[in-house]
Motif scaffolding. Structure first.
Motif, PDB file in Angstrom:
ATOM      1  N   LYS A 159      31.403  68.852 124.776  1.00 16.90           N
ATOM      2  CA  LYS A 159      31.455  67.683 123.907  1.00 16.90           C
ATOM      3  C   LYS A 159      30.886  66.468 124.639  1.00 16.90           C
ATOM      4  O   LYS A 159      31.061  66.331 125.858  1.00 16.90           O
ATOM      5  CB  LYS A 159      32.898  67.383 123.469  1.00 16.90           C
ATOM      6  CG  LYS A 159      33.535  68.488 122.632  1.00 16.90           C
ATOM      7  CD  LYS A 159      34.955  68.133 122.249  1.00 16.90           C
ATOM      8  CE  LYS A 159      35.586  69.241 121.412  1.00 16.90           C
ATOM      9  NZ  LYS A 159      36.983  68.909 121.026  1.00 16.90           N
ATOM     10  N   VAL A 160      30.220  65.632 123.868  1.00 19.78           N
ATOM     11  CA  VAL A 160      29.720  64.354 124.380  1.00 19.78           C
ATOM     12  C   VAL A 160      30.453  63.255 123.634  1.00 19.78           C
ATOM     13  O   VAL A 160      30.299  63.105 122.413  1.00 19.78           O
ATOM     14  CB  VAL A 160      28.197  64.228 124.199  1.00 19.78           C
ATOM     15  CG1 VAL A 160      27.720  62.859 124.656  1.00 19.78           C
ATOM     16  CG2 VAL A 160      27.470  65.319 124.972  1.00 19.78           C
ATOM     17  N   HIS A 161      31.268  62.501 124.355  1.00 23.93           N
ATOM     18  CA  HIS A 161      32.074  61.434 123.767  1.00 23.93           C
ATOM     19  C   HIS A 161      31.325  60.104 123.886  1.00 23.93           C
ATOM     20  O   HIS A 161      30.667  59.839 124.900  1.00 23.93           O
ATOM     21  CB  HIS A 161      33.420  61.326 124.479  1.00 23.93           C
ATOM     22  CG  HIS A 161      34.151  62.635 124.587  1.00 23.93           C
ATOM     23  ND1 HIS A 161      35.081  63.066 123.662  1.00 23.93           N
ATOM     24  CD2 HIS A 161      34.075  63.620 125.530  1.00 23.93           C
ATOM     25  CE1 HIS A 161      35.548  64.241 124.018  1.00 23.93           C
ATOM     26  NE2 HIS A 161      34.956  64.602 125.155  1.00 23.93           N
ATOM     27  N   ARG A 162      31.472  59.293 122.861  1.00 29.69           N
ATOM     28  CA  ARG A 162      30.805  57.993 122.823  1.00 29.69           C
ATOM     29  C   ARG A 162      31.842  56.879 122.809  1.00 29.69           C
ATOM     30  O   ARG A 162      32.756  56.885 121.979  1.00 29.69           O
ATOM     31  CB  ARG A 162      29.892  57.896 121.603  1.00 29.69           C
ATOM     32  CG  ARG A 162      29.141  56.573 121.496  1.00 29.69           C
ATOM     33  CD  ARG A 162      28.140  56.619 120.362  1.00 29.69           C
ATOM     34  NE  ARG A 162      27.489  55.334 120.165  1.00 29.69           N
ATOM     35  CZ  ARG A 162      26.191  55.180 119.980  1.00 29.69           C
ATOM     36  NH1 ARG A 162      25.395  56.240 119.986  1.00 29.69           N
ATOM     37  NH2 ARG A 162      25.663  53.984 119.785  1.00 29.69           N
ATOM     38  N   LEU A 163      31.689  55.932 123.722  1.00 28.51           N
ATOM     39  CA  LEU A 163      32.577  54.781 123.817  1.00 28.51           C
ATOM     40  C   LEU A 163      31.749  53.530 123.569  1.00 28.51           C
ATOM     41  O   LEU A 163      30.763  53.267 124.270  1.00 28.51           O
ATOM     42  CB  LEU A 163      33.235  54.694 125.201  1.00 28.51           C
ATOM     43  CG  LEU A 163      34.458  55.563 125.475  1.00 28.51           C
ATOM     44  CD1 LEU A 163      34.168  57.042 125.318  1.00 28.51           C
ATOM     45  CD2 LEU A 163      34.999  55.287 126.882  1.00 28.51           C
ATOM     46  N   GLU A 164      32.143  52.746 122.563  1.00 27.92           N
ATOM     47  CA  GLU A 164      31.414  51.536 122.190  1.00 27.92           C
ATOM     48  C   GLU A 164      32.017  50.314 122.885  1.00 27.92           C
ATOM     49  O   GLU A 164      33.234  50.200 123.026  1.00 27.92           O
ATOM     50  CB  GLU A 164      31.451  51.339 120.670  1.00 27.92           C
ATOM     51  CG  GLU A 164      30.750  52.432 119.871  1.00 27.92           C
ATOM     52  CD  GLU A 164      29.248  52.280 119.900  1.00 27.92           C
ATOM     53  OE1 GLU A 164      28.747  51.280 120.454  1.00 27.92           O
ATOM     54  OE2 GLU A 164      28.574  53.184 119.363  1.00 27.92           O
ATOM     55  N   VAL A 170      36.644  48.273 124.982  1.00 24.92           N
ATOM     56  CA  VAL A 170      35.979  49.557 124.776  1.00 24.92           C
ATOM     57  C   VAL A 170      36.717  50.337 123.700  1.00 24.92           C
ATOM     58  O   VAL A 170      37.942  50.490 123.757  1.00 24.92           O
ATOM     59  CB  VAL A 170      35.915  50.355 126.090  1.00 24.92           C
ATOM     60  CG1 VAL A 170      35.248  51.703 125.880  1.00 24.92           C
ATOM     61  CG2 VAL A 170      35.160  49.558 127.161  1.00 24.92           C
ATOM     62  N   GLN A 171      35.971  50.828 122.719  1.00 23.86           N
ATOM     63  CA  GLN A 171      36.550  51.574 121.609  1.00 23.86           C
ATOM     64  C   GLN A 171      35.937  52.969 121.554  1.00 23.86           C
ATOM     65  O   GLN A 171      34.758  53.165 121.857  1.00 23.86           O
ATOM     66  CB  GLN A 171      36.303  50.846 120.280  1.00 23.86           C
ATOM     67  CG  GLN A 171      36.839  49.430 120.233  1.00 23.86           C
ATOM     68  CD  GLN A 171      38.354  49.373 120.259  1.00 23.86           C
ATOM     69  OE1 GLN A 171      39.030  50.302 119.788  1.00 23.86           O
ATOM     70  NE2 GLN A 171      38.902  48.300 120.812  1.00 23.86           N
ATOM     71  N   TYR A 172      36.767  53.926 121.148  1.00 27.28           N
ATOM     72  CA  TYR A 172      36.300  55.308 121.029  1.00 27.28           C
ATOM     73  C   TYR A 172      35.596  55.497 119.706  1.00 27.28           C
ATOM     74  O   TYR A 172      36.137  55.185 118.642  1.00 27.28           O
ATOM     75  CB  TYR A 172      37.483  56.262 121.157  1.00 27.28           C
ATOM     76  CG  TYR A 172      37.116  57.724 121.199  1.00 27.28           C
ATOM     77  CD1 TYR A 172      35.998  58.161 121.898  1.00 27.28           C
ATOM     78  CD2 TYR A 172      37.884  58.683 120.543  1.00 27.28           C
ATOM     79  CE1 TYR A 172      35.661  59.505 121.958  1.00 27.28           C
ATOM     80  CE2 TYR A 172      37.567  60.025 120.600  1.00 27.28           C
ATOM     81  CZ  TYR A 172      36.448  60.430 121.301  1.00 27.28           C
ATOM     82  OH  TYR A 172      36.116  61.762 121.346  1.00 27.28           O
ATOM     83  N   ALA A 173      34.354  56.029 119.756  1.00 25.95           N
ATOM     84  CA  ALA A 173      33.541  56.206 118.554  1.00 25.95           C
ATOM     85  C   ALA A 173      33.377  57.669 118.176  1.00 25.95           C
ATOM     86  O   ALA A 173      32.517  57.984 117.345  1.00 25.95           O
ATOM     87  CB  ALA A 173      32.173  55.558 118.751  1.00 25.95           C
ATOM     88  N   GLY A 174      34.150  58.559 118.760  1.00 20.74           N
ATOM     89  CA  GLY A 174      34.081  59.959 118.389  1.00 20.74           C
ATOM     90  C   GLY A 174      33.294  60.796 119.373  1.00 20.74           C
ATOM     91  O   GLY A 174      32.749  60.302 120.358  1.00 20.74           O
ATOM     92  N   ALA A 175      33.233  62.091 119.075  1.00 21.65           N
ATOM     93  CA  ALA A 175      32.580  63.050 119.964  1.00 21.65           C
ATOM     94  C   ALA A 175      31.634  63.931 119.169  1.00 21.65           C
ATOM     95  O   ALA A 175      31.838  64.169 117.973  1.00 21.65           O
ATOM     96  CB  ALA A 175      33.609  63.913 120.695  1.00 21.65           C
ATOM     97  N   THR A 176      30.605  64.409 119.853  1.00 24.71           N
ATOM     98  CA  THR A 176      29.646  65.348 119.287  1.00 24.71           C
ATOM     99  C   THR A 176      29.732  66.652 120.060  1.00 24.71           C
ATOM    100  O   THR A 176      29.606  66.657 121.289  1.00 24.71           O
ATOM    101  CB  THR A 176      28.214  64.793 119.369  1.00 24.71           C
ATOM    102  OG1 THR A 176      28.150  63.559 118.646  1.00 24.71           O
ATOM    103  CG2 THR A 176      27.225  65.781 118.774  1.00 24.71           C
ATOM    104  N   ALA A 177      29.966  67.744 119.346  1.00 27.82           N
ATOM    105  CA  ALA A 177      30.064  69.055 119.984  1.00 27.82           C
ATOM    106  C   ALA A 177      28.687  69.694 120.017  1.00 27.82           C
ATOM    107  O   ALA A 177      27.970  69.709 119.016  1.00 27.82           O
ATOM    108  CB  ALA A 177      31.043  69.945 119.229  1.00 27.82           C
ATOM    109  N   LEU A 178      28.311  70.206 121.176  1.00 27.33           N
ATOM    110  CA  LEU A 178      27.032  70.890 121.346  1.00 27.33           C
ATOM    111  C   LEU A 178      27.263  72.377 121.116  1.00 27.33           C
ATOM    112  O   LEU A 178      27.670  73.112 122.019  1.00 27.33           O
ATOM    113  CB  LEU A 178      26.454  70.631 122.735  1.00 27.33           C
ATOM    114  CG  LEU A 178      25.736  69.282 122.935  1.00 27.33           C
ATOM    115  CD1 LEU A 178      26.703  68.115 122.796  1.00 27.33           C
ATOM    116  CD2 LEU A 178      25.062  69.222 124.285  1.00 27.33           C
ATOM    117  N   SER A 179      27.037  72.813 119.895  1.00 22.44           N
ATOM    118  CA  SER A 179      27.386  74.173 119.511  1.00 22.44           C
ATOM    119  C   SER A 179      26.558  75.225 120.238  1.00 22.44           C
ATOM    120  O   SER A 179      27.007  76.348 120.434  1.00 22.44           O
ATOM    121  CB  SER A 179      27.211  74.348 117.993  1.00 22.44           C
ATOM    122  OG  SER A 179      25.878  74.057 117.609  1.00 22.44           O
TER     123      SER A 179
END
Length: 317
Positions: A159-164, A170-179
């Protein structure tokens, strides 16, 4: 020797150099210890600056519930933020392996949990967050954090998590799973390149996958660039391929000449050698290769260039 942590240590990481000379230890008792060498001239003296419980132990009816230990950690490399650590843990009784971000606050001089990120899940045998990596920030307005686990769903192992960055913090903007990164036994290690745009992952199957997390298209989804397998590498002890030999001049190609030096290739198709300081050409006839002549032939005086012998053809050497 650092003796304060009596439990096994799963991971260690030096902090960025702008924070001093510090090292963080991930301990299986759920704590993160941070040691500091205050005197850089005496590197044998390390003291515990602080420690914190990365996964606090909740108490229910006076009974301590099992909590995950710390398995991996990584520092925020940005010099424009407060000291931050991302911490990955072992799975709890429910198979959840958490990922959390901690930040150091100067006002209270203590570490506090900042964010809870999407963790990893494996209910059958229990999973772990085997590796976390904080991407270098090259002028971006957000942070990227990669986490690798042993999820039962292989599409969720990387997973790649994005922090804005926002005015409120700093706020958590979700994660992208690399299938496309999943492996049967999970992913063991992740690493970023120096610009934080290329991500590599590895696992038990002898496979390394390289991803572009900033593709040129507008989708924003990480793109698989290359899959490296150990079976494609040359076997140990195998002779390396010979480099291409430099092309040597043949008898029909004229080597470079310099004024006043020997010159081959005469006007009659044979060899013509001009010695230093001489204006009279000489013709070469075959001789043993050990001869000192540049073409392995002995020099023989030829007729003058202006008066060639009529009806006689000079054979090339």
């Amino acid at each position: 020797m650092l003796l304060n942590c009596k439990q096994p240590i799963k991971d260690i990481a030096f902090c960025p150099n702008h924070f001093g000379l510090k090292i963080a230890l991930a301990c299986t008792n759920g704590r993160v210890y941070i040691y500091e060498a205050r005197d850089v001239m005496n590197l044998s003296d390390w003291t515990v600056e602080t420690f914190f419980d990365a996964f606090e132990q909740p108490q229910v009816q006076r009974e301590v519930v099992s909590h995950p230990g710390v398995r991996s950690l990584a520092w925020n490399p940005s010099k424009f933020d407060h000291p931050m650590l991302v911490v990955g843990g072992d799975s709890d009784d429910d198979g959840n392996a958490p990922v959390r971000v901690w930040q150091y606050f100067d006002a209270t001089r203590e570490w506090k949990q900042l964010l809870e990120l999407d963790g990893h899940l494996r209910r059958d045998t229990g999973g772990h967050v085997n590796s976390v990596a904080w991407a270098p920030n090259m002028g971006r307005s957000f942070h990227l954090i990669a986490s690798a686990g042993q999820d039962q769903d292989q599409n969720e192992q990387l997973k790649v998590h994005r922090l804005e960055r926002t005015p409120a913090g700093v706020q958590y903007a979700g994660a992208t799973a690399l299938s496309s990164a999943g492996l049967p036994q999970g992913i063991w290690r992740v690493a970023w390149n120096v610009t934080g745009t290329i991500l590599a992952s590895s696992g038990d199957e002898g496979v390394v996958r390289v991803f572009d997390v900033a593709p040129a298209d507008s989708s924003g989804q990480p793109e698989l660039l290359r899959e490296l397998r150990l079976g494609d590498a040359p076997k140990p002890g195998a002779a390396p391929s010979a480099p291409t030999a430099a092309r040597r001049p043949t008898a029909t190609s004229a080597p470079p000449t310099a004024r006043g030096r020997s010159s081959h290739r005469g006007r009659f198709g044979g060899c013509r050698r001009r010695s230093r300081g001489s204006t009279r050409p000489t013709r070469c006839t075959p001789r043993s290769p050990s001869s000192s002549s540049p073409c392995g032939a002995s020099p023989v005086r030829a007729h003058s260039r202006a008066t060639p012998v009529r009806g006689r053809r000079l054979a090339p050497c």
